[in-house]
Design a protein around this motif. Structure first.
Motif, mmCIF file in Angstrom:
data_model
loop_
_atom_site.group_PDB
_atom_site.id
_atom_site.type_symbol
_atom_site.label_atom_id
_atom_site.label_comp_id
_atom_site.label_asym_id
_atom_site.label_seq_id
_atom_site.Cartn_x
_atom_site.Cartn_y
_atom_site.Cartn_z
ATOM 1 N N ALA A 63 1.033 -1.225 -0.127
ATOM 2 C CA ALA A 63 0.093 -0.020 -0.042
ATOM 3 C C ALA A 63 0.923 1.175 0.067
ATOM 4 N N ASN A 100 -9.271 2.035 0.073
ATOM 5 C CA ASN A 100 -8.849 2.030 -1.409
ATOM 6 C C ASN A 100 -10.318 2.836 -1.991
ATOM 7 N N ASP A 118 -4.342 1.216 -3.088
ATOM 8 C CA ASP A 118 -4.421 0.773 -1.673
ATOM 9 C C ASP A 118 -3.593 1.946 -1.086
#
Lengths: 100, 206, 219, 547
Positions: free
Chosen positions: C91, C159, C123
Motif C-alpha cells: 500500500a 482504497n 491501496d
C-alpha cells in the motif's frame, strides 16, 4: 426472624491460631528463600501460589469463613469470579498486541 | 408470625447481617486493590525487564520483616476475638493493643523505607525517576500508589482497633456481643491479605 | 444514506442495512402488538383477564431466533473488520500526525500537506500518530475511524474508487477546538496525483477533479 | 397505644427523637431517606436538564449561537457528570429502592439504616462538590464525563474536584448496594422464597451486586487520574510510559456495568407496573427474574465494546463483539415477556402504564441500536458520533428516565397519601413522549451521516437535524418541568388518598396503610403465594393479615 439473630458461630481456640500463624510464617520463609532461585517463568507462579495458600489460610481460619454458611462462600466465589474474569478479558487485549 | 409483641421500634440484632455487610464491604476493598493489581499485571507483562531491575532496588529484608509483623498482628487480632468470646476482657484488650503496636511498627518500617527512597531522589515526578526508562517509572509509580494505599488502610485499621479497645473497656463489646470487634478483625485480615500479595510482587520478583 | 466511496463502505452499508431491517421488524412487531393488545384487551372490551403464567416453547422460540440473528450480525461485522485490519503490504503509505487541532500529512518522499491527497483506486495506508492528546481520524464517507494516541502507532488503510473531496473529522474529544479539527481527503486521478507528489508544487491543481465535482453536482 | 383498627400515624407525621426538619435530616427511616433522595435528585436533575437545554440551544445553528466553545465543553461535561452520577445511577435504587424494597419484601427497614442515611449524605456532598467546581477559578472540568487520559491530565480546569465528587458518589452507591443485598438476604418476610419475590426485587438485587463489584474499580481509576495530576505517577500518562488504553479499560470495566445499574431497576419497575394495569399475572416470571441476573452477569463482561476504534487486539474485538451480541438476548426476553403480559389482560390505561409502554418502545429502539453498535464495522463508522448520543439517550432517558417517571406516577399516592390530576398527568405524558422522540431521533440520522459527538460547531449540512432536535427540546423540557411542578403541587395539596390499594396491585406495598406507617407493618406478614396472582380480576390476599 428473631430466632436466628443471636447465633454465635464457632470460632477456634488459641492453639489453632498459633498453628496457622506458624504455617504462615513458614510459607513466608519459603517464598523468600525460593525467590533467590531462578525458575524462569515459574518464579512468579510459585510466589503467587504460595500467596494464595496463605490467603486461603487467613480466609478460612482467621476470618472464620470455614464456619460461615454457604451463602458467604458463594459471595466470595462471585467476587473472585468478577475479578478473575476481568483479568482474563483484559488479557485478551494485552496478550495479542504490542502498541508501542 | 411467632412473635406477638406490638410495634417493635428496633429490629432485632442480626449478627449474620452485620457480617454479611462487612464481607460485602470487604469485596469493594478487594476490587479496589484488584484494579491496582490489574494495572500491575499489565505493566509487568509489557515491561518484564524494567520491573526486574527496579525491584532489585527494594529492600527485601525490610519487606520480609514487615510481612512477619503484619502476619503476627493478624494472629493477635484473631486471638483477641477468641479471648472476648471466652469472656477474658483484659486478655482481649492486651491482644488488641499488641495488634496496634505491631501495626505501628509496620508503619515505622514503611516510613524508613520510603524515606530512603526519597533521599535517593526516587519518588513520583522526581527528575531522577523521570530519567529512567518507562518501565521503571511505572514500577515505582505502582509501588508508591499501592503500598501507599495499603499504608492508608493500615492507618485506618489502627484507628479502628483503638476504637474497639475503647469499646471493650467500656463494655460495649462483650463476650456475647462482639460483632464490632469481629468486623474490625475481618477488615484487619483483609489488609493482611493484600500485603500477602503486595510483598512478593514488589520485593521478591528480582 | 448509502453513499460510501471506499472499498469498505459497500460491505459496511450492507451490514447496516441488514441490522436495520431486522431491527425495524422487531421494533414494529413489538410496537404493533403493544398497541393492538392495549385496544383489544382494554378493560371495557375485556373486563375479565386471563392468567397465563408461561409458555416454555414460546420462550425458547424468542430466545433462539434473536440469538441466531445477532450471531449473523456479529459475523457480518467481524468479516468487515478483518478486511479493514489486513493492511496490504504494497500500500502507498502516508504518515498522519494529529495535534490540537489540526492534521498533518507526510508522503513517502517527504512532502507535507495539511489536506490529505490520495490517488484513486489505489491501496493507501495511513500511519497515525498524535503528539499531544487522543484524537480519532474519521472519514464518514469511507466508513472508517481509528483513534490516534500519543506515543502509540495505529495503522489503517482504504482504497477509494471515486474522485472527489470528502470530510475528515476528529471523532475523539480533544479540547477547545475539537469541532474545528476538520479537513478534507481529496481523491485524485492516479497520474495527476503522482505528477504532483513528485513535483515541487506545494498543492496540486485540481483541474480534472473540479470537472468531476461539477458532474457530480449535476447528477 | 393501638386502637382496634391498628391505625398508626404515617411515616410523614411520625415524631421520633428529632422534630421538624431534623426529624428528616437525621431520620434513619428508609422511607424518609427515600424522600430525601427524591428531593435532592430532582434538584440535580433540574440542573442537568438545564445544561442539556443549553447544549441544544447552542447547536441550533452552526457557529456561535449563545456560548463560546470552552463553556460548551464544560457544559456537556457537567451535563454528563450530573446526569450519570447524580441522576441515572442513584435514581431508581436510591429513591424507590429505598422506599419500597423493604416494604416489598415485608421488612420494617433496610438492614443498616444508619449507613443508609450516611449514603444520602455522601450523595449530597458528592453532588455539591461537582457543582462547586463551576464556581472555582479554573472553571468546571471540560473533559467529558469519561475523563479520558491524557486530556484529563493536561487540561487546567477543575478536573480533580469532579473526580473526587465521582469517587464520593461511588461510596454512596456502594453503601446502598450492600444495604440492599443484606436486606434481601436477611429480612425477607416468612414464606417469601426467592421465587416469590416481586420482580423489582430481582432487579434491585442484581443491580446491587454490580454496584458492589464494579464501583470500586472506577473509584481507584479516578483516584489514579487525580494522583496523575498531582504527583505525575505516570500510570496512565503516555508521556511517562503509561498506557491510555489501560485507563479506558479500567474506566469501562466499571462504567459499562454501570449502564446496567442504570437500566435494571427501571426494568424492575416495568415488570411491577404491567401486571397491575393488565390485571393479570406476569408472563414468564422465572425468565424475567433470571434475565436480570443474566444481564448483571453478562453486562460485566462487555466493557470493551466502547473501544472498538481504540486499536485493541483482534482477539479482544472478536470476544467483546460476540459477548455484546449475547447480552442483547436477556433484554429481548424481557421485552417479549412484557408484551406477552398484555395479552388477554384487562388493561386499564393509566398514566404509569403509558410511561411503561413508552419505555418499552424507546428501550427497544435503544436496545436494537445498541446491538448495531456491537457489530464491529457499524461501530467503527458510528462510534463517537451522535448516533451513540441518540442510542444512550434512548436507553438512559427513554428507558431509565421514563421508568423513573412511571415509578413516580405509580407509587406517588402511596408515598404522599395524595393523588395527582390524572388528566393533566396524561397530557403532560404526551408532551414528554413526543418531545423526547423529536429531540433524539434525528441524532440517529445525522450520526449515520457522520456528525461527530461533543462538537461545538458543525457543517451546515447537519443543520436541519440539529434544528429539529432543538425544537424537540422545546417540547420536552417544558413538559418535564410541568410534571415536576404538578407533582410538587399535588404532593402538598392533592386530594387525600387513604385507600390502601389505589391501583389494585398485589404486592405488599398495596396491603399497608397509605401513606405507610413508621415501620411499615404492624406485624410482619407471612407470604404464601407468588406475586401478581390475579384470579379472575379478584384481589387475592396473598398473605395473612394481622388480626
Amino acid at each position: 426472624m428473631s430466632d436466628i439473630s443471636h447465633n454465635h458461630h464457632k470460632t477456634h481456640g488459641y492453639g489453632v491460631y498459633f498453628l496457622v500463624w506458624f504455617a504462615l510464617m513458614t510459607l513466608t520463609g519459603i517464598t523468600v528463600a525460593v525467590a533467590g532461585i531462578n525458575f524462569g517463568g515459574l518464579t512468579i507462579a510459585t510466589a503467587l501460589i504460595i500467596a494464595s495458600v496463605k490467603t486461603y489460610l487467613v480466609l478460612t481460619i482467621f476470618m472464620h469463613l470455614r464456619s460461615e454458611t454457604v451463602v458467604f462462600k458463594v459471595f466470595i466465589a462471585v467476587a473472585m469470579f468478577f475479578l478473575i474474569i476481568s483479568f482474563i478479558l483484559l488479557f485478551t487485549d494485552y496478550s495479542f498486541i504490542v502498541r508501542n | 408470625m411467632s412473635s406477638s409483641e406490638h410495634t417493635v421500634t428496633h429490629v432485632h440484632r442480626d449478627d449474620v447481617a452485620s457480617r454479611m455487610g462487612m464481607w460485602l464491604f470487604l469485596f469493594t476493598e478487594l476490587l479496589l486493590f484488584g484494579g491496582m493489581f490489574i494495572l500491575y499485571s499489565v505493566y509487568r507483562y509489557n515491561n518484564p525487564d524494567a520491573f526486574h531491575l527496579a525491584a532489585k532496588e527494594l529492600n527485601t529484608i525490610i519487606g520480609t520483616f514487615n510481612t512477619a509483623i503484619l502476619l503476627t498482628s493478624s494472629l493477635t487480632m484473631a486471638l483477641s476475638i477468641t479471648a472476648i468470646q471466652r469472656n477474658n476482657k483484659s486478655l482481649s484488650i492486651f491482644f488488641q493493643l499488641i495488634t496496634v503496636v505491631l501495626a505501628l511498627g509496620f508503619m515505622v518500617n514503611k516510613y524508613f523505607e520510603w524515606g530512603a527512597k526519597f533521599s535517593h531522589g526516587i519518588y513520583p515526578g522526581s527528575d531522577e525517576l523521570l530519567s529512567k526508562p518507562a518501565g521503571e517509572i511505572l514500577f515505582f509509580g505502582l509501588y508508591y500508589v499501592m503500598t501507599g494505599l495499603h499504608g492508608l488502610h493500615v492507618l485506618i485499621g489502627i484507628g479502628l482497633i483503638l476504637l474497639m479497645t475503647y469499646y471493650t473497656v467500656k463494655d460495649v463489646i462483650t463476650h456475647d456481643n462482639y460483632m464490632k470487634l469481629e468486623s474490625a478483625g475481618l477488615y484487619w485480615h483483609l489488609v493482611d491479605i493484600i500485603w500477602i500479595f503486595l510483598f512478593p510482587l514488589f520485593y521478591l520478583i528480582t | 444514506m448509502f453513499d460510501g466511496v471506499s472499498n469498505f463502505s459497500q460491505s459496511t452499508d450492507f451490514t447496516f442495512l441488514f441490522t436495520l431491517i431486522v431491527s425495524a421488524f422487531f421494533l414494529l412487531l413489538v410496537t404493533f402488538l403493544m398497541i393492538y393488545f392495549v385496544f383489544k384487551y382494554n378493560k371495557k372490551r375485556n373486563p375479565v383477564a386471563k392468567n397465563i403464567h408461561h409458555n416454555t416453547a414460546l420462550e425458547i422460540t424468542w430466545t433462539a431466533i434473536p440469538l441466531i440473528l445477532v450471531l449473523i450480525m456479529f459475523w457480518l461485522g467481524w468479516r468487515d473488520y478483518l478486511k479493514q485490519e489486513a493492511v496490504p503490504d504494497n500500500a502507498y503509505t502516508i504518515d498522519v500526525t494529529a495535534q490540537m487541532w489540526l492534521w498533518k500529512f507526510k508522503y513517502p518522499n517527504g512532502k507535507e500537506t495539511d489536506t490529505l491527497y490520495v490517488p484513486v483506486n489505489t491501496d493507501v495506508a495511513l500511519n497515525l500518530k498524535s503528539i499531544d492528546v487522543n484524537h480519532a481520524f474519521y472519514v464518514p464517507k469511507f466508513r472508517l475511524k481509528k483513534d490516534v494516541y500519543p506515543n502509540q502507532n495505529r495503522k489503517m488503510w482504504f482504497n477509494s474508487s471515486e474522485l472527489g473531496s470528502f470530510d475528515i473529522a476528529c471523532a475523539e474529544y480533544c479540547g477547545l477546538n475539537h469541532s474545528y479539527m476538520y479537513n478534507k481527503v481529496v481523491v485524485m486521478p492516479k497520474d495527476e496525483f503522482f505528477a504532483w507528489v513528485n513535483s515541487e508544487d506545494k498543492y496540486p491543481t485540481l483541474k480534472q477533479l473540479a470537472e468531476q465535482n461539477l458532474e457530480n453536482s449535476r447528477n | 397505644m393501638n386502637n382496634q383498627n391498628h391505625k398508626e400515624v404515617s411515616y410523614l407525621e411520625y415524631q421520633g427523637k428529632h422534630k421538624g426538619l431534623l426529624g428528616w435530616l437525621l431520620s434513619t427511616d428508609h422511607k424518609r431517606i427515600g424522600i430525601l433522595y427524591l428531593i435532592s435528585l430532582m434538584i440535580f436533575l433540574t440542573v442537568g436538564i438545564s445544561f442539556g437545554l443549553l447544549i441544544r440551544l447552542e447547536l441550533l445553528s452552526p457557529g456561535k449561537t449563545i456560548i463560546d466553545p470552552q463553556t460548551y465543553n464544560a457544559i456537556f461535561t457537567l451535563h454528563g457528570v450530573i446526569m450519570i452520577f447524580l441522576f441515572v445511577i442513584p435514581g431508581l435504587p436510591a429513591v424507590f429502592g429505598n422506599f419500597f424494597l423493604p416494604i416489598l419484601i415485608g421488612a420494617k427497614d433496610v438492614a443498616f439504616p444508619k449507613w443508609n442515611l450516611t449514603s444520602w449524605y455522601l450523595y449530597v456532598i458528592g453532588g455539591l462538590l461537582a457543582i462547586t467546581a463551576i464556581l472555582l477559578p479554573g472553571g468546571p472540568a471540560d473533559t467529558g464525563w469519561t475523563f479520558y487520559i491524557p486530556y484529563s491530565v493536561r487540561t487546567s480546569t477543575n478536573v480533580t474536584l469532579a473526580l473526587f465528587a465521582a469517587f464520593i458518589l461511588g461510596f454512596s452507591s456502594i453503601l446502598t448496594g450492600l444495604n440492599f443485598i443484606t436486606t434481601v438476604h436477611r429480612l425477607r418476610a416468612p414464606g417469601m422464597t426467592w421465587f416469590k419475590m416481586p420482580l423489582s426485587i430481582w432487579s434491585f438485587y442484581s443491580t446491587a451486586w454490580i454496584q458492589i463489584l464494579a464501583t470500586p474499580i472506577i473509584g481507584i481509576t479516578l483516584l489514579l487520574v487525580a494522583f496523575e495530576r498531582f504527583f505525575k505517577v505516570g500510570l496512565f500518562d503516555p508521556a511517562l510510559g503509561g498506557d491510555p488504553i489501560l485507563y479506558q479499560h479500567l474506566f469501562w470495566i466499571y462504567s459499562h456495568p454501570a449502564v446496567y445499574i442504570m437500566i435494571l431497576p427501571a426494568m424492575g419497575v416495568v415488570s411491577e407496573i404491567i401486571p397491575v394495569f393488565a390485571r393479570r399475572t406476569i408472563f414468564g416470571y422465572n425468565f424475567i427474574a433470571m434475565s436480570s441476573v443474566a444481564i448483571a452477569l453478562f453486562g460485566s463482561l462487555v466493557w470493551a465494546h466502547h473501544m472498538f476504534t481504540a486499536g485493541m487486539s483482534s482477539t479482544s474485538q472478536l470476544i467483546f463483539s460476540l459477548l455484546t451480541m449475547i447480552v442483547a438476548i436477556p433484554s429481548a426476553i424481557k421485552v417479549f415477556n412484557w408484551v406477552a403480559t398484555l395479552y388477554k389482560g384487562s388493561i386499564d390505561l393509566q398514566v404509569p402504564l403509558l410511561y411503561v409502554l413508552a419505555f418499552i418502545f424507546q428501550f427497544t429502539i435503544g436496545g436494537l441500536t445498541g446491538v448495531m453498535q456491537g457489530v464491529l464495522s457499524i461501530d467503527i463508522h458510528v462510534h463517537d458520533t451522535s448516533f451513540i448520543v441518540a442510542h444512550f439517550h434512548y436507553v438512559m432517558f427513554g428507558g431509565t428516565g421514563f421508568g423513573f417517571f412511571a415509578a413516580l406516577h405509580y407509587w406517588f399516592p402511596k408515598m404522599f397519601g395524595r393523588m395527582y390530576n390524572k388528566k393533566l398527568a396524561e397530557r403532560t405524558f404526551w408532551g414528554v413522549f413526543v418531545g423526547f422522540n423529536v429531540l433524539y431521533f434525528p441524532m440517529f440520522i445525522m450520526g449515520w451521516l457522520g456528525m461527530p459527538r461533543r462538537y461545538y460547531d458543525y457543517l451546515p449540512e447537519y443543520q436541519i437535524y440539529h434544528m429539529i432536535s432543538t425544537f424537540g427540546s422545546w417540547i420536552l423540557v417544558p413538559s418535564i418541568f410541568l410534571m415536576f411542578g404538578y407533582l410538587i403541587y399535588y404532593a402538598l395539596k392533592g386530594a387525600k388518598v387513604t385507600e390502601k390499594n389505589v391501583w389494585g396491585g398485589e404486592t405488599l406495598e398495596w396491603q399497608i396503610d397509605t401513606p405507610p406507617i413508621h415501620e411499615n407493618f404492624i406485624e410482619i406478614p407471612t407470604v404464601s403465594d407468588k406475586p401478581y396472582e390475579y384470579k379472575s380480576n379478584e384481589l387475592v390476599t396473598q398473605f395473612s393479615e394481622a388480626k
